[in-house]
Write a protein that holds these residues in place. Sequence first.
Motif, PDB file in Angstrom:
ATOM      1  N   GLN A 177       0.836  -1.217   0.000  1.00 38.62           N
ATOM      2  CA  GLN A 177       0.000   0.000   0.000  1.00 38.62           C
ATOM      3  C   GLN A 177       0.863   1.256   0.000  1.00 38.62           C
ATOM      4  OE1 GLN A 177      -2.387  -0.380   3.516  1.00 38.62           O
ATOM      5  NE2 GLN A 177      -4.124  -1.263   2.411  1.00 38.62           N
ATOM      6  N   GLU A 178       2.016   1.169   0.635  1.00 41.55           N
ATOM      7  CA  GLU A 178       2.932   2.311   0.699  1.00 41.55           C
ATOM      8  C   GLU A 178       3.827   2.402  -0.525  1.00 41.55           C
ATOM      9  OE1 GLU A 178       2.970   4.806   3.040  1.00 41.55           O
ATOM     10  OE2 GLU A 178       1.123   3.818   3.654  1.00 41.55           O
ATOM     11  N   GLY A 179       3.701   1.462  -1.448  1.00 40.28           N
ATOM     12  CA  GLY A 179       4.489   1.510  -2.679  1.00 40.28           C
ATOM     13  C   GLY A 179       5.765   0.689  -2.638  1.00 40.28           C
ATOM     14  N   VAL A 180       5.923  -0.165  -1.613  1.00 40.37           N
ATOM     15  CA  VAL A 180       7.115  -1.008  -1.496  1.00 40.37           C
ATOM     16  C   VAL A 180       6.807  -2.350  -2.149  1.00 40.37           C
ATOM     17  CG1 VAL A 180       8.709  -2.159   0.085  1.00 40.37           C
ATOM     18  CG2 VAL A 180       7.838   0.116   0.629  1.00 40.37           C
ATOM     19  N   LYS A 181       7.648  -2.735  -3.118  1.00 41.59           N
ATOM     20  CA  LYS A 181       7.461  -4.004  -3.816  1.00 41.59           C
ATOM     21  C   LYS A 181       8.797  -4.736  -3.893  1.00 41.59           C
ATOM     22  CE  LYS A 181       3.542  -2.514  -6.469  1.00 41.59           C
ATOM     23  NZ  LYS A 181       2.859  -2.463  -7.714  1.00 41.59           N
ATOM     24  N   PRO A 182       8.753  -6.085  -3.766  1.00 45.50           N
ATOM     25  CA  PRO A 182      10.001  -6.842  -3.896  1.00 45.50           C
ATOM     26  C   PRO A 182      10.435  -6.916  -5.356  1.00 45.50           C
ATOM     27  CG  PRO A 182       8.163  -8.318  -3.493  1.00 45.50           C
ATOM     28  CD  PRO A 182       7.618  -6.927  -3.409  1.00 45.50           C
ATOM     29  N   PRO A 228      19.287 -10.348 -16.111  1.00 47.13           N
ATOM     30  CA  PRO A 228      20.692  -9.947 -16.280  1.00 47.13           C
ATOM     31  C   PRO A 228      21.130  -9.072 -15.100  1.00 47.13           C
ATOM     32  CG  PRO A 228      19.390  -9.389 -18.226  1.00 47.13           C
ATOM     33  CD  PRO A 228      18.435  -9.870 -17.187  1.00 47.13           C
ATOM     34  N   PHE A 229      22.366  -9.229 -14.692  1.00 46.49           N
ATOM     35  CA  PHE A 229      22.889  -8.447 -13.574  1.00 46.49           C
ATOM     36  C   PHE A 229      22.871  -6.964 -13.928  1.00 46.49           C
ATOM     37  CE2 PHE A 229      26.464  -6.312 -11.483  1.00 46.49           C
ATOM     38  CZ  PHE A 229      26.074  -6.468 -10.165  1.00 46.49           C
ATOM     39  N   ASN A 230      22.315  -6.162 -13.039  1.00 48.62           N
ATOM     40  CA  ASN A 230      22.262  -4.715 -13.210  1.00 48.62           C
ATOM     41  C   ASN A 230      22.731  -4.086 -11.897  1.00 48.62           C
ATOM     42  OD1 ASN A 230      21.620  -2.010 -13.467  1.00 48.62           O
ATOM     43  ND2 ASN A 230      19.637  -2.375 -14.420  1.00 48.62           N
ATOM     44  N   PRO A 231      23.864  -3.399 -11.889  1.00 50.21           N
ATOM     45  CA  PRO A 231      24.386  -2.848 -10.631  1.00 50.21           C
ATOM     46  C   PRO A 231      23.475  -1.789  -9.995  1.00 50.21           C
ATOM     47  CG  PRO A 231      25.710  -2.107 -12.500  1.00 50.21           C
ATOM     48  CD  PRO A 231      24.739  -3.114 -13.026  1.00 50.21           C
ATOM     49  N   GLU A 232      22.522  -1.277 -10.748  1.00 51.74           N
ATOM     50  CA  GLU A 232      21.585  -0.313 -10.170  1.00 51.74           C
ATOM     51  C   GLU A 232      20.549  -1.010  -9.290  1.00 51.74           C
ATOM     52  OE1 GLU A 232      19.854   2.240 -13.117  1.00 51.74           O
ATOM     53  OE2 GLU A 232      21.801   2.737 -13.972  1.00 51.74           O
ATOM     54  N   PHE A 233      20.286  -2.302  -9.563  1.00 48.57           N
ATOM     55  CA  PHE A 233      19.264  -3.041  -8.835  1.00 48.57           C
ATOM     56  C   PHE A 233      19.831  -4.207  -8.017  1.00 48.57           C
ATOM     57  CE2 PHE A 233      17.095  -1.312 -12.588  1.00 48.57           C
ATOM     58  CZ  PHE A 233      16.133  -0.546 -11.965  1.00 48.57           C
ATOM     59  N   HIS A 234      21.027  -4.652  -8.348  1.00 48.81           N
ATOM     60  CA  HIS A 234      21.589  -5.839  -7.720  1.00 48.81           C
ATOM     61  C   HIS A 234      22.941  -5.532  -7.089  1.00 48.81           C
ATOM     62  CE1 HIS A 234      19.296  -7.487 -11.338  1.00 48.81           C
ATOM     63  NE2 HIS A 234      18.530  -7.715 -10.288  1.00 48.81           N
ATOM     64  N   GLY A 260      15.613  -7.771  -2.717  1.00 47.85           N
ATOM     65  CA  GLY A 260      15.717  -6.337  -2.940  1.00 47.85           C
ATOM     66  C   GLY A 260      14.328  -5.739  -3.023  1.00 47.85           C
ATOM     67  N   TYR A 261      14.197  -4.456  -2.694  1.00 50.25           N
ATOM     68  CA  TYR A 261      12.887  -3.799  -2.685  1.00 50.25           C
ATOM     69  C   TYR A 261      12.952  -2.459  -3.408  1.00 50.25           C
ATOM     70  CZ  TYR A 261      11.362  -7.233   0.711  1.00 50.25           C
ATOM     71  OH  TYR A 261      11.021  -8.416   1.321  1.00 50.25           O
ATOM     72  N   MET A 262      11.831  -2.151  -4.048  1.00 49.65           N
ATOM     73  CA  MET A 262      11.653  -0.862  -4.723  1.00 49.65           C
ATOM     74  C   MET A 262      10.608  -0.065  -3.946  1.00 49.65           C
ATOM     75  SD  MET A 262      13.457  -0.915  -7.624  1.00 49.65           S
ATOM     76  CE  MET A 262      12.692   0.246  -8.731  1.00 49.65           C
ATOM     77  N   LEU A 263      10.822   1.213  -3.819  1.00 51.40           N
ATOM     78  CA  LEU A 263       9.813   2.119  -3.272  1.00 51.40           C
ATOM     79  C   LEU A 263       9.351   2.975  -4.430  1.00 51.40           C
ATOM     80  CD1 LEU A 263       8.199   3.349  -0.968  1.00 51.40           C
ATOM     81  CD2 LEU A 263      10.125   4.846  -0.488  1.00 51.40           C
ATOM     82  N   LYS A 274      11.976   3.887  -7.171  1.00 50.55           N
ATOM     83  CA  LYS A 274      13.337   4.031  -6.654  1.00 50.55           C
ATOM     84  C   LYS A 274      13.765   2.757  -5.934  1.00 50.55           C
ATOM     85  CE  LYS A 274      15.255   8.340  -5.265  1.00 50.55           C
ATOM     86  NZ  LYS A 274      15.318   9.420  -4.340  1.00 50.55           N
ATOM     87  N   VAL A 275      15.047   2.437  -6.023  1.00 52.91           N
ATOM     88  CA  VAL A 275      15.581   1.277  -5.319  1.00 52.91           C
ATOM     89  C   VAL A 275      15.680   1.618  -3.831  1.00 52.91           C
ATOM     90  CG1 VAL A 275      17.568  -0.246  -5.044  1.00 52.91           C
ATOM     91  CG2 VAL A 275      16.880   0.483  -7.326  1.00 52.91           C
ATOM     92  N   LEU A 276      14.944   0.856  -3.046  1.00 51.14           N
ATOM     93  CA  LEU A 276      14.996   1.033  -1.594  1.00 51.14           C
ATOM     94  C   LEU A 276      16.179   0.259  -1.020  1.00 51.14           C
ATOM     95  CD1 LEU A 276      13.433   2.328   0.738  1.00 51.14           C
ATOM     96  CD2 LEU A 276      12.115   0.237   0.922  1.00 51.14           C
TER      97      LEU A 276
END
Length: 187
Positions: free
Chosen positions: A129-134, A141-147, A170-173, A176-178
Amino acid sequence: MSVNEQPTTEEIKNDTAADASEQPRDEQVPTDTEETTEDPMIAELVKQAEENQQRYLRAQADFDNFRRRTQKEKEELAQYASMKLITELLPVVDNFGRALDAAKGGGELDAFAKGVDMIFRQFEAVLEQEGVKPMDAVGQPFNPEFHQAVMRVESDEHEEGIVIEEMQKGYMLKDKVLRPAMVKVSG
């Protein structure tokens, strides 16, 4: 008066006073206030300048008040920003307390596990509900921005640079990467 007679001091004073009153007076230079009262256009311009000065001072004071007010609101917002989220998490905390009480009472293990699973789903729902998603990292593919790669593993099944295992989710808000996912990458 004859040539032999000398004028008295009193007569000299009277003569100079009479001469001074007969001489035309030089026009006096008007001061600024006298000049403004004589010329209506100058008076109007001075009045407008004073009004503009007052408007400027009021606008400056209004701006200072606005700046102070917005700073105070910003501080209050930062102080109480998590209030809504915490209010939504309190029922989850209550349910965890009930589950722990039930476990201490010697309840069934299956019922306890089912209860904890329900609490976990409730917790995930609040976060969503707050916008946090796994993040879904495995197979991507490996992405240093997300992994965040913690290990490089040789793999015949995957191409090089593919995430083969997620060690910490990992979680996104919103967008944005949380927290980046901690992963093993094929090498």
